[in-house]
Write a protein that holds these residues in place. Structure first.
Motif, mmCIF file in Angstrom:
data_model
loop_
_atom_site.group_PDB
_atom_site.id
_atom_site.type_symbol
_atom_site.label_atom_id
_atom_site.label_comp_id
_atom_site.label_asym_id
_atom_site.label_seq_id
_atom_site.Cartn_x
_atom_site.Cartn_y
_atom_site.Cartn_z
ATOM 1 N N PRO A 47 0.832 -1.205 0.000
ATOM 2 C CA PRO A 47 0.000 0.000 0.000
ATOM 3 C C PRO A 47 0.869 1.258 0.000
ATOM 4 O O PRO A 47 1.304 1.732 1.053
ATOM 5 C CB PRO A 47 -0.794 -0.132 1.308
ATOM 6 C CG PRO A 47 0.118 -0.915 2.207
ATOM 7 C CD PRO A 47 0.956 -1.805 1.338
ATOM 8 N N LEU A 48 1.102 1.808 -1.181
ATOM 9 C CA LEU A 48 2.078 2.911 -1.325
ATOM 10 C C LEU A 48 1.740 4.120 -0.470
ATOM 11 O O LEU A 48 2.638 4.764 0.079
ATOM 12 C CB LEU A 48 2.184 3.316 -2.796
ATOM 13 C CG LEU A 48 2.847 2.278 -3.706
ATOM 14 C CD1 LEU A 48 2.823 2.765 -5.144
ATOM 15 C CD2 LEU A 48 4.277 2.006 -3.249
ATOM 16 N N ALA A 49 0.458 4.436 -0.354
ATOM 17 C CA ALA A 49 0.075 5.645 0.379
ATOM 18 C C ALA A 49 0.398 5.545 1.867
ATOM 19 O O ALA A 49 0.373 6.541 2.578
ATOM 20 C CB ALA A 49 -1.409 5.938 0.185
ATOM 21 N N GLU A 50 0.720 4.341 2.333
ATOM 22 C CA GLU A 50 1.108 4.178 3.739
ATOM 23 C C GLU A 50 2.622 4.286 3.899
ATOM 24 O O GLU A 50 3.158 4.124 4.994
ATOM 25 C CB GLU A 50 0.611 2.828 4.270
ATOM 26 C CG GLU A 50 -0.908 2.779 4.342
ATOM 27 C CD GLU A 50 -1.425 1.397 4.735
ATOM 28 O OE1 GLU A 50 -0.683 0.622 5.367
ATOM 29 O OE2 GLU A 50 -2.582 1.105 4.399
ATOM 30 N N GLY A 51 3.309 4.555 2.784
ATOM 31 C CA GLY A 51 4.763 4.694 2.840
ATOM 32 C C GLY A 51 5.177 6.111 3.191
ATOM 33 O O GLY A 51 4.357 6.965 3.524
ATOM 34 N N ILE A 52 6.472 6.334 3.095
ATOM 35 C CA ILE A 52 7.030 7.640 3.442
ATOM 36 C C ILE A 52 7.197 8.464 2.174
ATOM 37 O O ILE A 52 7.797 8.001 1.197
ATOM 38 C CB ILE A 52 8.384 7.467 4.149
ATOM 39 C CG1 ILE A 52 8.170 6.759 5.482
ATOM 40 C CG2 ILE A 52 9.070 8.820 4.359
ATOM 41 C CD1 ILE A 52 9.455 6.281 6.128
ATOM 42 N N LEU A 53 6.642 9.693 2.201
ATOM 43 C CA LEU A 53 6.765 10.610 1.072
ATOM 44 C C LEU A 53 7.892 11.592 1.368
ATOM 45 O O LEU A 53 7.886 12.276 2.388
ATOM 46 C CB LEU A 53 5.443 11.358 0.860
ATOM 47 C CG LEU A 53 5.408 12.360 -0.296
ATOM 48 C CD1 LEU A 53 5.565 11.656 -1.640
ATOM 49 C CD2 LEU A 53 4.098 13.154 -0.264
ATOM 50 N N ASP A 54 8.867 11.646 0.448
ATOM 51 C CA ASP A 54 9.994 12.571 0.595
ATOM 52 C C ASP A 54 10.105 13.346 -0.707
ATOM 53 O O ASP A 54 10.574 12.825 -1.713
ATOM 54 C CB ASP A 54 11.274 11.766 0.880
ATOM 55 C CG ASP A 54 12.486 12.669 1.064
ATOM 56 O OD1 ASP A 54 12.317 13.905 1.140
ATOM 57 O OD2 ASP A 54 13.611 12.144 1.113
ATOM 58 N N GLY A 55 9.631 14.575 -0.706
ATOM 59 C CA GLY A 55 9.560 15.322 -1.961
ATOM 60 C C GLY A 55 8.611 14.614 -2.908
ATOM 61 O O GLY A 55 7.468 14.333 -2.540
ATOM 62 N N HIS A 56 9.099 14.306 -4.107
ATOM 63 C CA HIS A 56 8.259 13.623 -5.085
ATOM 64 C C HIS A 56 8.435 12.110 -5.037
ATOM 65 O O HIS A 56 8.002 11.405 -5.953
ATOM 66 C CB HIS A 56 8.595 14.115 -6.501
ATOM 67 C CG HIS A 56 8.144 15.514 -6.750
ATOM 68 N ND1 HIS A 56 8.993 16.593 -6.781
ATOM 69 C CD2 HIS A 56 6.906 16.023 -6.966
ATOM 70 C CE1 HIS A 56 8.306 17.691 -7.008
ATOM 71 N NE2 HIS A 56 7.037 17.379 -7.122
ATOM 72 N N VAL A 57 9.081 11.617 -3.983
ATOM 73 C CA VAL A 57 9.412 10.187 -3.931
ATOM 74 C C VAL A 57 8.602 9.498 -2.831
ATOM 75 O O VAL A 57 8.606 9.939 -1.676
ATOM 76 C CB VAL A 57 10.924 9.987 -3.673
ATOM 77 C CG1 VAL A 57 11.255 8.504 -3.596
ATOM 78 C CG2 VAL A 57 11.743 10.660 -4.769
ATOM 79 N N ILE A 58 7.906 8.425 -3.206
ATOM 80 C CA ILE A 58 7.198 7.621 -2.210
ATOM 81 C C ILE A 58 7.921 6.288 -2.075
ATOM 82 O O ILE A 58 8.301 5.674 -3.073
ATOM 83 C CB ILE A 58 5.712 7.402 -2.597
ATOM 84 C CG1 ILE A 58 4.958 6.684 -1.467
ATOM 85 C CG2 ILE A 58 5.546 6.665 -3.915
ATOM 86 C CD1 ILE A 58 4.652 7.501 -0.268
#
Ligand code: FES
Length: 107
Positions: free
Chosen positions: A54-65
């Motif tokens: 589930p990508l949306a539960e990952g860490i967003l750093d700038g434009h990178v998930i």
């Protein structure tokens, strides 16, 4: 050949997703992750192409998930893979803002 027209579906209101924030929405039978980065919105499928994380539960750093499952990284603007173990890009969806509504292209 007849051109097919794209439908845009409202998925959120402007102001609902803070900058650097993520919202999971369901459009049709697909879960999408909507990202707000530096004043722009991006939409990709909320399913990692490695093993369905589930990508949306990952860490967003700038434009990178970063996928929370095994750490693959994707560019939220394009869905492109930036680091393994994933090798295939994530489907990306066009986003536009109409008034105060964030809309996603849904074929
Ligand atoms: S499921 Fe995303 S990196 Fe494995």
């Amino acid at each position: 050949m007849k051109e097919t027209s794209t439908t845009f579906v409202t998925v959120a209101k402007v102001g609902e997703i803070p900058d650097g924030g993520i919202k999971i929405v369901r459009v049709g039978d697909q879960e999408l992750a909507i990202f707000h980065v530096a004043g722009e919105y991006h939409a990709i499928a909320d399913v990692c192409t490695h093993d369905g994380g589930p990508l949306a539960e990952g860490i967003l750093d700038g434009h990178v998930i970063e996928c929370p499952r095994h750490g693959a990284r994707f560019d939220v603007r394009t869905g492109a893979v930036l680091s393994p173990p994933a090798v295939a890009p994530v489907p990306k969806y066009e986003v536009k803002v109409m008034g105060d509504e964030i809309q996603v292209a849904w074929p």
